[in-house]
Design a protein around this motif. Structure first.
Motif, short mmCIF file in Angstrom:
data_model
loop_
_atom_site.label_atom_id
_atom_site.label_comp_id
_atom_site.label_asym_id
_atom_site.label_seq_id
_atom_site.Cartn_x
_atom_site.Cartn_y
_atom_site.Cartn_z
N TYR A 194 0.88 -1.17 0.00
CA TYR A 194 0.00 0.00 0.00
C TYR A 194 0.92 1.22 0.00
O TYR A 194 1.76 1.37 0.89
CB TYR A 194 -0.87 0.05 1.25
CG TYR A 194 -2.05 -0.87 1.26
CD1 TYR A 194 -3.27 -0.49 0.70
CD2 TYR A 194 -1.96 -2.13 1.86
CE1 TYR A 194 -4.37 -1.34 0.72
CE2 TYR A 194 -3.05 -2.98 1.88
CZ TYR A 194 -4.25 -2.59 1.31
OH TYR A 194 -5.33 -3.44 1.34
N LEU A 195 0.77 2.10 -0.97
CA LEU A 195 1.43 3.41 -0.93
C LEU A 195 0.40 4.42 -0.46
O LEU A 195 -0.78 4.36 -0.86
CB LEU A 195 1.97 3.80 -2.30
CG LEU A 195 3.11 2.96 -2.87
CD1 LEU A 195 3.58 3.54 -4.19
CD2 LEU A 195 4.28 2.85 -1.90
N MET A 196 0.85 5.38 0.36
CA MET A 196 -0.11 6.29 0.97
C MET A 196 0.45 7.70 1.03
O MET A 196 1.67 7.92 0.95
CB MET A 196 -0.45 5.82 2.40
CG MET A 196 -1.01 4.40 2.43
SD MET A 196 -1.27 3.80 4.12
CE MET A 196 0.40 3.78 4.74
N GLY A 197 -0.44 8.66 1.20
CA GLY A 197 -0.06 10.04 1.44
C GLY A 197 0.86 10.62 0.40
O GLY A 197 0.67 10.45 -0.82
N ASP A 198 1.91 11.32 0.86
CA ASP A 198 2.82 12.02 -0.04
C ASP A 198 3.62 11.06 -0.93
O ASP A 198 3.98 11.40 -2.05
CB ASP A 198 3.79 12.90 0.76
CG ASP A 198 3.11 14.13 1.35
OD1 ASP A 198 2.08 14.55 0.78
OD2 ASP A 198 3.59 14.65 2.37
N VAL A 199 3.89 9.86 -0.40
CA VAL A 199 4.63 8.88 -1.21
C VAL A 199 3.76 8.40 -2.37
O VAL A 199 4.24 8.26 -3.50
CB VAL A 199 5.12 7.70 -0.35
CG1 VAL A 199 5.73 6.61 -1.22
CG2 VAL A 199 6.15 8.18 0.67
#
Length: 429
Positions: free
Chosen positions: A169-174
């Motif tokens: 899971y990639l999240m937020g600013d990344v």
């Protein structure tokens, strides 16, 4: 797949090419193909002779019937039945021979370019050129997943619970950075290089799989959809080249220059080392690709342009890269020439692969029947592919090369419009 006429006329060249690729176990295929091809042509000729004889007898029967000589006509009809029986057997033999020849021809590798260095595997690939000055900072750079975790940008544990190893899971600013890189790469290829943007099908039929890659590659990469003649693509090149299957292309429209976005799905079989944990080698990722279909005489000009575009994109983000010429033993069977683009890893103090550019000459075109309409007859096109950017690996290079001692990540000016104008990503942990 090679031209059968070329194999007939140049068996020694074909065998020498197999040796250069260190695939000596395939050498018997050449003689087997030549024998079966000869038998196939003899069978076809015999069948053609029988058809001609059948036509002649048919006319004779019609003539006798017209003359009222029914008994004589009936006697000759027996010959027709014998011919029909023999033709059926010949046609079945022809089908089996053609299938066998095709199966073996598809295992014989494409002729590599004379410039390709001879070597057994990727350890013998040759560095060509470096672009940008590799820097090693005077502070430690964490492993890429640790950087992402400090930015609250990745959850591998949840991904394992949901899908198993090799997912994330990639999240937020990344996650936003991941999309920003893809969007920047898309616009770079459209606005600066004039390529046509395409979003292709993410599944393809087996006939397309057979056309774009070898059986060995397919077994090691492709996921099959159970109960259907469909495979998930390992790269958008697969469906992009498949787009031209069975087509005769107008000469005036060439070259076709396209940049395609897709998710990619790969088995990635085998054990991997520590540097291939995290998001380096995974089952699902997204990629921006470039594909060219062109005249045979133009393919190596496009080859040089294509890898240079990837270098230019990485340098526009201040990431040092180098190009590496793939040796003969590291080339997939359909490739005539290939080079890798590798990005600098300041943490590992070495380069690692982030993309690959390949010229397949007419190998895919022969398998898929992609031809150009010429003034003196149709001929096969040349196909090329190259990675513009694959964000999971690009993310590693980007994060390491833009990492600050306080854990923040610099955003280069060219990427800021895609990141809402921010100049840095700041740790949340």
């Amino acid at each position: 797949m090679l031209d059968m006429k070329f194999v007939r006329e140049n068996p020694d060249i074909v065998k020498e090419n197999i040796k250069k690729k260190f695939q000596d176990y395939k050498l018997p295929l050449v003689n087997e193909v030549l024998m079966e091809d000869k038998e196939l042509r003899q069978t076809q000729q015999h069948a053609d002779d029988l058809r001609a004889n059948r036509k002649k007898i048919s006319k004779e029967i019609g003539k006798l019937m017209g003359q009222g000589k029914k008994e004589e006509a009936e006697e000759i009809k027996q010959q027709m039945a014998e011919i029909a029986h023999e033709l059926t057997a010949l046609e079945e033999k022809e089908i089996k021979l053609r299938e066998s020849v095709t199966e073996k021809m598809m295992q014989i590798p494409n002729i590599i370019d004379d410039s390709v260095p001879i070597g057994k595997d990727d350890s013998e690939n040759v560095e060509l050129e470096k672009f940008g000055e590799p820097v090693v900072p005077d502070f430690e750079i964490p492993y890429h997943t640790e950087i992402m975790e400090r930015l609250s940008g990745i959850d591998l544990d949840a991904a394992r619970r949901v899908a198993g190893n090799g997912f994330y899971y990639l999240m937020g600013d990344v996650a936003r950075l991941h999309s920003a890189i893809l969007n920047y790469a898309r616009d770079f290829m459209i606005d600066k290089k004039g390529f046509t943007y395409v979003i292709p099908p993410y599944m393809i039929r087996s006939s397309v799989v057979d056309g774009v890659m070898s059986f060995a590659e397919m077994e090691g990469m492709m996921y099959k959809i159970e109960g259907e003649d469909l495979y998930l693509i390992g790269t958008s090149e697969h469906s992009m080249i498949g787009k031209f299957k069975g087509q005769i292309l107008p000469k005036a429209e060439l070259p076709y220059t396209m940049t395609s976005y897709s998710p990619c799905f790969r088995k990635e079989k085998g054990a991997h080392g520590i540097e291939e944990r995290g998001v380096y080698r995974i089952h699902q990722f997204e990629k921006q690709e470039m594909i060219v279909v062109c005249e045979p005489e133009d393919s190596y000009k496009w080859y040089d342009k294509m890898w240079s575009y990837t270098v230019e994109l990485f340098r526009s983000l201040d990431i040092p890269v180098r190009t590496l010429e793939c040796c003969s033993g590291d080339l997939a069977d359909l490739k005539a020439k290939s080079c890798d683009v590798e990005a600098w890893s300041p943490r590992q103090k070495k380069y690692f692969e982030v993309g690959s550019c390949s010229n397949l000459t007419d190998a895919q075109a022969r398998r898929l029947g992609i031809r150009i309409k010429g003034e003196k007859g149709n001929y096969f096109a040349h196909t090329l592919n190259n990675t513009v950017v694959a964000p999971p690996r690009m993310l590693i290079a980007f994060l390491e090369n833009n990492y600050n001692q306080d854990g923040s990540i610099n955003i280069p000016e060219t990427l800021r419009p895609y990141m809402g104008g921010i100049e840095k990503i700041v740790p949340k942990k």
